[in-house]
Scaffold this active site. Structure first.
Site, PDB file in Angstrom:
ATOM      1  N   HIS A  78     -86.318  53.154  -8.431  1.00 52.46           N
ATOM      2  CA  HIS A  78     -86.743  54.542  -8.634  1.00 52.46           C
ATOM      3  C   HIS A  78     -85.555  55.430  -9.013  1.00 52.46           C
ATOM      4  CE1 HIS A  78     -89.177  58.193  -8.133  1.00 52.46           C
ATOM      5  NE2 HIS A  78     -90.225  57.414  -7.919  1.00 52.46           N
ATOM      6  N   HIS A  93     -98.357  60.516  -3.136  1.00 52.03           N
ATOM      7  CA  HIS A  93     -97.352  59.608  -2.588  1.00 52.03           C
ATOM      8  C   HIS A  93     -97.698  59.248  -1.145  1.00 52.03           C
ATOM      9  CE1 HIS A  93     -95.390  61.729  -5.910  1.00 52.03           C
ATOM     10  NE2 HIS A  93     -94.563  60.703  -6.014  1.00 52.03           N
ATOM     11  N   HIS A 112     -93.739  50.116  -9.804  1.00 50.82           N
ATOM     12  CA  HIS A 112     -93.119  51.449  -9.896  1.00 50.82           C
ATOM     13  C   HIS A 112     -91.596  51.333  -9.925  1.00 50.82           C
ATOM     14  CE1 HIS A 112     -93.351  55.724  -9.859  1.00 50.82           C
ATOM     15  NE2 HIS A 112     -92.924  55.904  -8.612  1.00 50.82           N
ATOM     16  N   ASP A 127     -97.942  56.615  -4.981  1.00 54.84           N
ATOM     17  CA  ASP A 127     -96.647  56.054  -5.374  1.00 54.84           C
ATOM     18  C   ASP A 127     -95.748  55.792  -4.163  1.00 54.84           C
ATOM     19  OD1 ASP A 127     -97.590  56.441  -7.912  1.00 54.84           O
ATOM     20  OD2 ASP A 127     -95.894  57.652  -8.612  1.00 54.84           O
ATOM     21  N   ASP A 128     -94.703  55.010  -4.451  1.00 54.89           N
ATOM     22  CA  ASP A 128     -93.548  54.825  -3.568  1.00 54.89           C
ATOM     23  C   ASP A 128     -93.802  53.940  -2.344  1.00 54.89           C
ATOM     24  OD1 ASP A 128     -92.434  56.473  -5.397  1.00 54.89           O
ATOM     25  OD2 ASP A 128     -92.002  58.143  -4.036  1.00 54.89           O
TER      26      ASP A 128
END
Length: 272
Positions: free
Chosen positions: A134, A230, A130, A78-79
């Site tokens: 966030h 991540h 995503h 992620d991210d």
């Protein structure tokens, strides 16, 4: 004279009957003999059906057993994109592993990161959305989840030429997507949602890659695992050992495929 002629007739009749009987017996004898090979062949065929031969190569049987009990792990990150994306791609390429990346819109807007998004797709990885920010408040309290995912998938489309159908809700679909109305909109849009089966907690374990590895090991229990990680330095450091662990445990590494989607969301919503 008449008696002699009568006897001759009887003899001729008897001889004719004898010849006829011989011919009949000869016919049936030949027919029976001709049928024996066919019967023998049929019996042999029936025996083969009832008792099939064992495989010549025992590895065929082993391969069947392996495929029936196949274990698969999906590594997800992620991210991104980030300054570390290239390093993750290098490591995955070294181990010939395809992974699934969930990227944030505001990071995608950085031109310096876009080349590695293209590289990721070229090397067989999947990029999902995503959100743009966030931000928990914006996404769920202000109900901007769908609009942010739309913007993110549009940005991904601009960079790699493909608009993904898979999204990952920041902080997970529970409690984020508890509202059925939001899930209805996501389903209507044709998007799919993936959470995870294992949370490595890597994001909060700075300078502690060993604990990340232990978290993954301790929570691995299913034949299909989706591991949440991540794009962080500690994750990059832990990744080789995580890969080794799954190889040692007999797992195969796979990448998300839209054509082979399976449900993996905390809401257990079969539409997603």
């Amino acid at each position: 004279m008449r008696i002699f002629k009568k006897k001759n007739r009887i003899i001729i009749i008897l001889a004719s009957m004898l010849l006829l009987c011989s011919a009949v017996l000869l016919f049936f004898n030949i027919d029976l003999n001709a049928s024996k090979p066919a019967e023998a062949n049929q019996t042999e065929t029936n025996q083969k059906i009832a008792n099939p031969e064992k495989p010549v190569n025992p590895t065929n049987s082993d391969q069947t057993k392996k495929s029936e009990s196949k274990k698969v792990v999906y590594l997800t990150f992620d991210d991104g994109p980030s300054k570390l994306t290239e390093n993750f791609l290098d490591l995955l390429k070294e181990h010939n592993i395809k992974a699934t990346f969930f990227m944030i819109g505001k990071n995608i807007q950085n031109p310096d990161y876009q080349k590695n998004m293209k590289r990721a797709v070229d090397e067989g990885h999947y990029i999902g959305a995503h959100s743009m920010t966030h931000d928990n408040t914006k996404l769920y309290k202000k109900k901007q989840f769908l609009s942010e995912m739309d913007k993110t998938t549009s940005l991904i489309q601009d960079v790699i030429g493909q608009s993904p159908k898979l999204v990952r809700p920041p902080y997970g679909s529970a409690p984020g997507l508890n509202n059925k109305g939001i899930r209805d909109q996501i389903a209507k849009k044709g998007l799919k949602v993936w959470d995870w089966t294992i949370d490595s907690n890597d994001w909060k374990l700075k300078d502690n890659p060993k604990q990340i590895i232990e978290n993954v090991k301790q929570h691995t229990s299913k034949d299909i695992e989706v591991v949440l990680m991540h794009e962080t330095p500690q994750t990059l450091e832990a990744l080789p050992e995580i890969i080794k662990f799954y190889k040692d445990e007999g797992y195969e590494f796979d990448v998300y495929s839209e054509s082979a989607h399976f449900v993996c969301n905390f809401q257990k919503d079969e539409r997603l």
